[in-house]
Design a protein around this motif. Structure first.
Motif, mmCIF file in Angstrom:
data_model
loop_
_atom_site.group_PDB
_atom_site.id
_atom_site.type_symbol
_atom_site.label_atom_id
_atom_site.label_comp_id
_atom_site.label_asym_id
_atom_site.label_seq_id
_atom_site.Cartn_x
_atom_site.Cartn_y
_atom_site.Cartn_z
ATOM 1 N N VAL A 146 0.867 -1.178 0.000
ATOM 2 C CA VAL A 146 0.000 0.000 0.000
ATOM 3 C C VAL A 146 0.901 1.224 0.000
ATOM 4 O O VAL A 146 1.824 1.327 0.799
ATOM 5 C CB VAL A 146 -0.929 0.014 1.228
ATOM 6 C CG1 VAL A 146 -1.823 1.254 1.204
ATOM 7 C CG2 VAL A 146 -1.791 -1.244 1.248
ATOM 8 N N ASP A 147 0.637 2.136 -0.937
ATOM 9 C CA ASP A 147 1.511 3.297 -1.108
ATOM 10 C C ASP A 147 0.681 4.577 -1.069
ATOM 11 O O ASP A 147 0.395 5.192 -2.095
ATOM 12 C CB ASP A 147 2.285 3.182 -2.424
ATOM 13 C CG ASP A 147 3.282 4.317 -2.602
ATOM 14 O OD1 ASP A 147 3.668 4.923 -1.580
ATOM 15 O OD2 ASP A 147 3.669 4.607 -3.757
ATOM 16 N N GLY A 148 0.263 4.947 0.120
ATOM 17 C CA GLY A 148 -0.409 6.222 0.278
ATOM 18 C C GLY A 148 -1.872 6.217 -0.099
ATOM 19 O O GLY A 148 -2.491 5.178 -0.310
ATOM 20 N N THR A 149 -2.429 7.419 -0.182
ATOM 21 C CA THR A 149 -3.845 7.606 -0.464
ATOM 22 C C THR A 149 -4.002 8.611 -1.599
ATOM 23 O O THR A 149 -3.045 9.250 -2.017
ATOM 24 C CB THR A 149 -4.581 8.110 0.786
ATOM 25 O OG1 THR A 149 -4.052 9.397 1.145
ATOM 26 C CG2 THR A 149 -4.417 7.150 1.948
ATOM 27 N N ALA A 150 -5.238 8.716 -2.092
ATOM 28 C CA ALA A 150 -5.492 9.639 -3.209
ATOM 29 C C ALA A 150 -6.970 9.988 -3.237
ATOM 30 O O ALA A 150 -7.808 9.331 -2.598
ATOM 31 C CB ALA A 150 -5.080 9.006 -4.523
ATOM 32 N N LYS A 151 -7.290 11.033 -3.985
ATOM 33 C CA LYS A 151 -8.674 11.381 -4.299
ATOM 34 C C LYS A 151 -8.924 11.002 -5.751
ATOM 35 O O LYS A 151 -8.227 11.472 -6.658
ATOM 36 C CB LYS A 151 -8.896 12.887 -4.126
ATOM 37 C CG LYS A 151 -9.242 13.325 -2.717
ATOM 38 C CD LYS A 151 -10.720 13.116 -2.401
ATOM 39 C CE LYS A 151 -11.094 13.783 -1.071
ATOM 40 N NZ LYS A 151 -12.490 13.491 -0.695
ATOM 41 N N VAL A 152 -9.908 10.151 -5.988
ATOM 42 C CA VAL A 152 -10.252 9.738 -7.342
ATOM 43 C C VAL A 152 -11.753 9.926 -7.519
ATOM 44 O O VAL A 152 -12.545 9.365 -6.761
ATOM 45 C CB VAL A 152 -9.871 8.269 -7.607
ATOM 46 C CG1 VAL A 152 -10.269 7.865 -9.024
ATOM 47 C CG2 VAL A 152 -8.383 8.050 -7.396
ATOM 48 N N ALA A 153 -12.132 10.721 -8.507
ATOM 49 C CA ALA A 153 -13.544 11.004 -8.779
ATOM 50 C C ALA A 153 -14.263 11.497 -7.521
ATOM 51 O O ALA A 153 -15.428 11.161 -7.274
ATOM 52 C CB ALA A 153 -14.235 9.762 -9.346
ATOM 53 N N ARG A 192 -13.685 10.658 -4.497
ATOM 54 C CA ARG A 192 -13.761 9.628 -3.464
ATOM 55 C C ARG A 192 -12.398 9.434 -2.806
ATOM 56 O O ARG A 192 -11.354 9.501 -3.468
ATOM 57 C CB ARG A 192 -14.212 8.302 -4.077
ATOM 58 C CG ARG A 192 -15.515 8.354 -4.860
ATOM 59 C CD ARG A 192 -16.715 8.290 -3.987
ATOM 60 N NE ARG A 192 -16.792 7.061 -3.207
ATOM 61 C CZ ARG A 192 -17.828 6.745 -2.422
ATOM 62 N NH1 ARG A 192 -18.867 7.583 -2.314
ATOM 63 N NH2 ARG A 192 -17.834 5.618 -1.728
ATOM 64 N N ASP A 193 -12.389 9.162 -1.501
ATOM 65 C CA ASP A 193 -11.162 8.812 -0.804
ATOM 66 C C ASP A 193 -10.735 7.409 -1.213
ATOM 67 O O ASP A 193 -11.569 6.485 -1.268
ATOM 68 C CB ASP A 193 -11.377 8.848 0.709
ATOM 69 C CG ASP A 193 -11.610 10.261 1.231
ATOM 70 O OD1 ASP A 193 -11.417 11.217 0.443
ATOM 71 O OD2 ASP A 193 -11.985 10.402 2.406
ATOM 72 N N ALA A 194 -9.443 7.245 -1.487
ATOM 73 C CA ALA A 194 -8.977 5.948 -1.971
ATOM 74 C C ALA A 194 -7.588 5.627 -1.437
ATOM 75 O O ALA A 194 -6.774 6.517 -1.177
ATOM 76 C CB ALA A 194 -8.954 5.939 -3.507
ATOM 77 N N TYR A 195 -7.342 4.330 -1.272
ATOM 78 C CA TYR A 195 -6.005 3.821 -0.982
ATOM 79 C C TYR A 195 -5.329 3.450 -2.303
ATOM 80 O O TYR A 195 -5.989 3.058 -3.272
ATOM 81 C CB TYR A 195 -6.074 2.572 -0.106
ATOM 82 C CG TYR A 195 -6.557 2.801 1.297
ATOM 83 C CD1 TYR A 195 -5.719 3.345 2.267
ATOM 84 C CD2 TYR A 195 -7.849 2.437 1.671
ATOM 85 C CE1 TYR A 195 -6.164 3.543 3.573
ATOM 86 C CE2 TYR A 195 -8.299 2.618 2.973
ATOM 87 C CZ TYR A 195 -7.452 3.176 3.916
ATOM 88 O OH TYR A 195 -7.896 3.375 5.198
ATOM 89 N N GLN A 196 -3.999 3.524 -2.326
ATOM 90 C CA GLN A 196 -3.236 3.165 -3.516
ATOM 91 C C GLN A 196 -2.549 1.816 -3.298
ATOM 92 O O GLN A 196 -1.628 1.700 -2.479
ATOM 93 C CB GLN A 196 -2.172 4.233 -3.804
ATOM 94 C CG GLN A 196 -2.741 5.613 -4.045
ATOM 95 C CD GLN A 196 -2.997 5.890 -5.522
ATOM 96 O OE1 GLN A 196 -3.345 4.995 -6.280
ATOM 97 N NE2 GLN A 196 -2.800 7.127 -5.924
ATOM 98 N N LEU A 197 -2.985 0.793 -4.017
ATOM 99 C CA LEU A 197 -2.373 -0.532 -3.963
ATOM 100 C C LEU A 197 -1.382 -0.654 -5.116
ATOM 101 O O LEU A 197 -1.736 -0.412 -6.274
ATOM 102 C CB LEU A 197 -3.454 -1.619 -4.084
ATOM 103 C CG LEU A 197 -3.009 -3.059 -3.829
ATOM 104 C CD1 LEU A 197 -2.674 -3.263 -2.361
ATOM 105 C CD2 LEU A 197 -4.096 -4.036 -4.260
#
Length: 405
Positions: A198-205, A207-212
């Motif tokens: 898991v490498d951090g988080t992001a905003k996508v569309a 929505r809160d998201a985790y980065q796999l």
């Protein structure tokens, strides 16, 4: 037509989530701090979250960009010129046929609207300026409409078109992979040869998201990494990015720019052919036969992302069928055509230059041959008619051929 379907399948792997985290080689990792600020999660927990996600309804817009490193426009025009010179004719095909239309998605960037209401109703619309191409699955029917040509394609849906959250049609009319489908296909192929973190988080569309992040542990793969943005609330993959070791633009970058998980209106899945439109009825029986013939594809089972389907390789192909060499990300399929490779200098001039630009001459203990390359899948065709194909580097193909001698 068969080649067109195979090309379209590169970006349309179909898989149902069935990831058992205990069987996947995981690298322990925690989400790094970032924006948004989300609770820490391990890679195993995030994979379990994806596997448990059961999104049945959604609507939204997503953007898909593909860059295989191929001069696809030149290739298309070159082969088109060749077919024309030989008197080739598509003969009776419809511009609304998905197996023809969706090949546009193997190159460039495209914006699509999608709506899904369980396994029985899905709609996808490809936007092209003021023109639209829509593919609608509603119960037993699959409709496609090309507003530019005013043509309609209709076909009965197969009985097994039941993957939730995905727009399904006949097996050779599959839609381009959503981030969910692409993520499922990679994760089901992951194993001890794979690093998952898991490498951090992001905003996508919004929505809160985790980065796999998924990376091969093996040397020789053309895959640098796969990054999947996972919705922190419901586990739905929102964005999928496949990067090549060659660098540059991602090979596949597919992600939602807008998404709503509420139930779409029933009218989104209704369709009536416009007055005066040309309607072509698809051959559902033929599609079912071709789908049955494609079973047993060792590449589709062995390579992450269903990369083998790009070549349509299946058991029994060629003189001795397909033999699988290696495992994981460096899997190579070997087949013997039983005939010497054609010489490029004997090819028509419309394709000779293209073949030369795509291929590198190589030599080794196996003899000599040509490696035809993309940014992700490469193929070695030896002069004595053997073919080695995989999501591996040129050197890996040559080494495999040498060891196979």
């Amino acid at each position: 037509m068969a080649e067109t379907r195979k090309a379209s399948r590169f970006i349309v792997p179909v898989a149902v989530a069935g990831v058992a985290a205990a069987t996947i080689g995981l690298v322990p990792a925690l989400a790094a701090s970032g924006d948004p600020d989300l609770p820490e999660i391990t890679a195993q927990q995030l994979i379990e979250k994806i596997a448990a996600s059961d999104t049945q309804t959604l609507s939204g817009t997503f953007r898909i960009s593909t860059d295989l490193g191929l001069p696809l426009e030149g290739l298309t025009s070159g082969l088109g010129g060749l077919a024309g010179g030989m008197g080739g004719d598509a003969g009776g095909s419809s511009s609304a046929d998905p197996s023809e239309k969706l090949t546009e998605l193997v190159s460039g960037s495209h914006t699509l609207r999608i709506a899904a209401d369980g396994p029985e109703r899905q709609r996808l619309t490809l936007l092209d300026g003021s023109d639209e191409y829509s593919l609608i699955h509603n119960g037993d029917d699959v409709w496609a409409y090309d507003s530019k040509s005013k043509e309609v394609f209709h076909e009965k849906a197969p009985a097994d078109a039941d993957a939730p959250g995905a727009h399904e049609g006949p097996k050779d009319k599959e839609l381009p992979g959503t981030p969910k489908q692409l993520a499922d296909e990679v994760l089901k192929a992951a194993g001890d040869t794979t690093s998952i973190t898991v490498d951090g988080t992001a905003k996508v569309a919004g929505r809160d998201a985790y980065q796999l992040v998924i990376k091969p542990k093996q040397a020789g793969s053309t895959v640098a990494s796969v990054k999947i943005a996972v919705d922190a609330a419901n586990g739905t993959p929102l964005k999928f990015t496949l990067n090549s070791v060659e660098g540059g633009k991602p090979v596949v970058d597919a992600g939602f720019t807008k998404i709503d998980f509420s139930k779409p209106a029933a009218s989104d899945f209704t369709f009536k052919a416009p007055e005066g439109a040309k309607v072509t009825e698809g051959a559902a029986e033929k599609a079912a036969e071709e789908a049955e013939g494609a079973k047993g594809n060792p590449f589709g089972d062995e390579l992450p992302g269903g990369l083998g389907e790009a070549f349509g390789l299946g058991a029994g192909t060629g003189k001795d069928g397909v033999n699988v060499i290696g495992e994981g990300w460096t899997t190579i399929a070997r087949l013997d055509t039983g005939a010497p490779a054609p010489k490029t200098d004997e090819a028509p001039k419309e394709v000779q230059g293209l073949l030369d630009s795509l291929g590198d001459k190589v030599d080794g203990e196996f003899g000599s041959g040509t490696v035809f390359k993309t940014k992700i899948v490469n193929a070695l065709l030896t002069d004595d008619g053997k073919v080695y194909v995989g999501a591996v580097t040129k050197d890996a193909l040559v080494n495999a051929a040498n060891a196979d001698k």
